[in-house]
Design an enzyme around this catalytic site. Structure first.
Site, PDB file in Angstrom:
ATOM      1  N   LYS A  23       0.867  -1.190   0.000  1.00  0.00           N
ATOM      2  CA  LYS A  23       0.000   0.000   0.000  1.00  0.00           C
ATOM      3  C   LYS A  23       0.895   1.229   0.000  1.00  0.00           C
ATOM      4  O   LYS A  23       2.038   1.180   0.464  1.00  0.00           O
ATOM      5  CB  LYS A  23      -0.890   0.017   1.245  1.00  0.00           C
TER       6      LYS A  23
ATOM      7  N   ASP B 160      -6.927   4.717  -4.588  1.00  0.00           N
ATOM      8  CA  ASP B 160      -7.592   4.562  -3.282  1.00  0.00           C
ATOM      9  C   ASP B 160      -8.200   5.940  -3.010  1.00  0.00           C
ATOM     10  O   ASP B 160      -8.410   6.731  -3.953  1.00  0.00           O
ATOM     11  CB  ASP B 160      -6.583   4.139  -2.197  1.00  0.00           C
TER      12      ASP B 160
HETATM   13  P1  NDP Z   1     -12.875   8.194  -2.666  1.00  0.00           P
HETATM   14  O1  NDP Z   1     -11.833   9.189  -2.426  1.00  0.00           O
HETATM   15  O2  NDP Z   1     -13.380   7.988  -4.053  1.00  0.00           O
HETATM   16  O3  NDP Z   1     -14.143   8.469  -1.737  1.00  0.00           O
HETATM   17  C1  NDP Z   1     -14.068   8.523  -0.346  1.00  0.00           C
HETATM   18  C2  NDP Z   1     -15.407   8.995   0.179  1.00  0.00           C
HETATM   19  O4  NDP Z   1     -15.415   8.898   1.581  1.00  0.00           O
HETATM   20  C3  NDP Z   1     -15.714  10.451  -0.161  1.00  0.00           C
HETATM   21  O5  NDP Z   1     -17.098  10.588  -0.334  1.00  0.00           O
HETATM   22  C4  NDP Z   1     -15.228  11.171   1.093  1.00  0.00           C
HETATM   23  O6  NDP Z   1     -15.846  12.441   1.301  1.00  0.00           O
HETATM   24  C5  NDP Z   1     -15.657  10.196   2.152  1.00  0.00           C
HETATM   25  N1  NDP Z   1     -14.854  10.347   3.369  1.00  0.00           N
HETATM   26  C6  NDP Z   1     -13.500  10.377   3.493  1.00  0.00           C
HETATM   27  N2  NDP Z   1     -13.143  10.548   4.764  1.00  0.00           N
HETATM   28  C7  NDP Z   1     -14.289  10.624   5.464  1.00  0.00           C
HETATM   29  C8  NDP Z   1     -14.605  10.785   6.831  1.00  0.00           C
HETATM   30  N3  NDP Z   1     -13.633  10.936   7.748  1.00  0.00           N
HETATM   31  N4  NDP Z   1     -15.912  10.795   7.192  1.00  0.00           N
HETATM   32  C9  NDP Z   1     -16.894  10.648   6.278  1.00  0.00           C
HETATM   33  N5  NDP Z   1     -16.657  10.504   4.958  1.00  0.00           N
HETATM   34  C10 NDP Z   1     -15.385  10.486   4.570  1.00  0.00           C
HETATM   35  O7  NDP Z   1     -12.296   6.805  -2.079  1.00  0.00           O
HETATM   36  P2  NDP Z   1     -12.745   5.332  -2.397  1.00  0.00           P
HETATM   37  O8  NDP Z   1     -14.202   5.269  -2.609  1.00  0.00           O
HETATM   38  O9  NDP Z   1     -11.826   4.801  -3.432  1.00  0.00           O
HETATM   39  O10 NDP Z   1     -12.351   4.587  -1.049  1.00  0.00           O
HETATM   40  C11 NDP Z   1     -13.233   4.522   0.072  1.00  0.00           C
HETATM   41  C12 NDP Z   1     -12.808   3.382   0.987  1.00  0.00           C
HETATM   42  O11 NDP Z   1     -12.791   2.150   0.259  1.00  0.00           O
HETATM   43  C13 NDP Z   1     -11.397   3.516   1.586  1.00  0.00           C
HETATM   44  O12 NDP Z   1     -11.371   2.918   2.860  1.00  0.00           O
HETATM   45  C14 NDP Z   1     -10.542   2.668   0.630  1.00  0.00           C
HETATM   46  O13 NDP Z   1      -9.354   2.218   1.231  1.00  0.00           O
HETATM   47  C15 NDP Z   1     -11.505   1.529   0.359  1.00  0.00           C
HETATM   48  N6  NDP Z   1     -11.250   0.750  -0.854  1.00  0.00           N
HETATM   49  C16 NDP Z   1     -11.196   1.354  -2.078  1.00  0.00           C
HETATM   50  C17 NDP Z   1     -10.962   0.611  -3.210  1.00  0.00           C
HETATM   51  C18 NDP Z   1     -11.001   1.196  -4.568  1.00  0.00           C
HETATM   52  O14 NDP Z   1     -10.921   0.430  -5.543  1.00  0.00           O
HETATM   53  N7  NDP Z   1     -11.138   2.501  -4.735  1.00  0.00           N
HETATM   54  C19 NDP Z   1     -10.701  -0.840  -3.116  1.00  0.00           C
HETATM   55  C20 NDP Z   1     -10.888  -1.396  -1.783  1.00  0.00           C
HETATM   56  C21 NDP Z   1     -11.108  -0.593  -0.700  1.00  0.00           C
HETATM   57  P3  NDP Z   1     -15.291  13.788   0.604  1.00  0.00           P
HETATM   58  O15 NDP Z   1     -15.820  13.757  -0.785  1.00  0.00           O
HETATM   59  O16 NDP Z   1     -15.834  14.848   1.445  1.00  0.00           O
HETATM   60  O17 NDP Z   1     -13.790  13.677   0.656  1.00  0.00           O
END
Ligand code: NDP
Length: 449
Positions: free
Chosen positions: A129, A169
């Protein structure tokens, strides 16, 4: 050290001592060690030759300076990380996160989880990672490009198709992957498509990669519901976040007949009792990179926006935390159980605190850990590597069919392993043991390295 087999307690003590000040990493290791007592009791050979100690220690950790120049000509400095955790099943594989909260402990927890997740997919990929404490919010396209280029100027010497294959991510999507791939190509003077995944379709990306984590999560939950003799039809679902994972989980759930009533971003959450209008969410969050509060402003009646607050207060039958680590705590878990939740599945990595998981367990709620339920993203990344290696490009349907098959396979592996080790229905235990055994078998075969 409650819940950890006596034999394994010294291992946790070493991890805590050696990685002081890294609570998320401690949490992830503790959670896995809690499951492994049953394995070493039955197969003591797995605790020989410090095998578990070796699994808990990354093979390599790289920390570097990332200097870049902002639009006002100011020099900025961020810190970059790549933790190459375990390569016994294949090249290190795992995303890159750009978020101000990133530090070495967070990257290590994510890398550790990734090892078991990747093993569960059955694909030939090790775990790693990376990321940076860079905050992309409010940065112009040019700033993002300069940052990604500077990040890659250092990272390029540590990665490669057969070495380490990063992906996206939080804060890293197709735009950032494109900038990083461009700089890697220039530095190495070779078009090495398999060095990064999550690429654009035009230059070696895979169809369905963007959708894969969210779709995969929905497929996993579908299998859980099937096991209970039910399905998504008409069920109220709440999803946290509105990023890549959340959006495509919502899309697939809608196609399965579920009803999404709430989602969120880091500022607050929206509730739409008519069912979330996903196209509008996509417009706001994917295209314009704006705030989710705009949804309520545009929709008006029947829709509310709650600033801050917890989205888990909204009653639902299916809860999918898809935002970030430790976003669903014991209080949230109590509210969900009280309001009749039947399934909780982690789209994000470790979004539920240990107290929350314990509460779901004691209330008999079906709970799927991220390392199983969100493995569809990395599995499809491995399919992207497969297409790159064979210079092929599959149709969306073919890729999605493989993804669905892999997710059903992971569900079956977790379910059967839990059963075999005397904890039927405990997907977390099943995932930890099934992932561990695959990595451990490979490590044992390779000797002490
Ligand atoms: P994105 O950056 O696309 O989206 C993250 C989302 O979560 C945004 O809506 C963001 O809000 C919100 N967010 C971030 N921090 C907080 C917080 N403290 N409280 C509430 N909302 C929050 O990321 P991903 O969708 O890619 O990833 C989300 C999760 O999934 C992570 O844990 C990642 O490690 C996991 N993951 C992702 C994969 C992938 O393929 N992308 C694969 C496997 C796991 P805002 O828009 O305000 O920033």
């Amino acid at each position: 050290m409650n819940g950890i087999d006596e034999k394994l307690q010294p291992i946790l003590a070493t991890v805590l001592h050696r990685n002081a000040g890294e609570p998320e990493f401690h949490q992830a290791v503790r959670e896995v060690l809690e499951s492994l007592g049953r394995v070493v009791a039955r197969h003591p050979e797995y605790s020989d030759e410090a095998l578990i100690e070796r699994i808990c220690e990354p093979e390599r950790q790289i920390i570097f300076r990332v200097p870049w120049i902002d639009d006002n000509n100011q020099v900025r400095i961020n810190r970059g990380f790549r933790v190459q955790f375990n390569s016994s099943l294949g090249p290190y594989k795992g995303g890159v996160r750009f978020h101000p909260s990133v530090n070495v402990g967070i990257i290590k927890f994510l890398g550790f989880e990734q090892v078991f997740k990747n093993a569960l997919t059955g694909m030939p990929i090790g775990g790693g990672k990376g990321g940076s404490d860079f905050d992309p919010k409010g940065r112009s396209d040019r700033e993002i490009m300069r940052f990604c280029q500077s990040f890659m100027i250092e990272l390029h010497r540590h990665i490669g198709e057969y070495v380490d294959v990063p992906a996206g991510d939080i804060g890293v999507g197709a735009r950032e992957i494109g900038y990083m791939f461009g700089m890697y190509k220039r530095l190495n003077n070779r078009f090495e498509a398999g060095v990064l995944t999550g690429k654009g379709l035009a230059y070696g990306g895979s169809r369905a990669r963007k959708e894969a984590t969210g779709f995969g999560l929905a497929y996993f939950v579908q299998s859980m519901l099937e096991k209970k003799g039910t399905d998504f039809e008409g069920k109220r679902c709440v999803v946290s976040g509105s990023g890549n994972v959340a959006i495509y989980a919502m899309e697939k759930i809608l196609s399965f007949g579920g009803k999404i009533v709430a989602c969120s971003d880091s500022s607050g959450y929206i509730v739409d009792e008519n069912g979330i209008d996903l196209e509008l969410v996509k417009q706001i969050k994917e295209s314009r990179r704006a705030r989710i509060s705009e949804y309520a402003d545009l929709k008006g009646q029947g829709c509310t926006y709650v600033k801050c607050g917890s989205v888990w207060q909204v009653p639902c039958e299916i809860a999918l935390p898809c935002a970030t680590q430790n976003e669903l705590n014991g209080t949230d878990a109590k509210a969900l159980v009280k309001n009749g939740v039947i399934v909780v599945a982690e789209g994000a990595n470790m979004p539920c605190t240990p107290e929350a998981v314990q509460h779901f367990r004691s209330a008999g709620i079906m709970f799927a850990p991220g390392k199983a339920a969100n493995a569809g993203g990395v599995a499809t990344s491995a399919l992207e590597m497969q297409q790159n290696a064979s210079r092929d490009s599959w149709s969306f349907q073919k890729t999605e069919d493989r993804l669905a098959e892999i997710m059903r396979g992971i569900h079956a592996a977790c379910d059967q392993t839990a059963e075999e080790f005397g904890a039927p229905g405990d997907y977390a235990l099943g995932a930890n043991i099934a992932g561990f055994v695959r990595v451990a078998d490979a490590m044992r075969a390779m000797g002490i390295i």
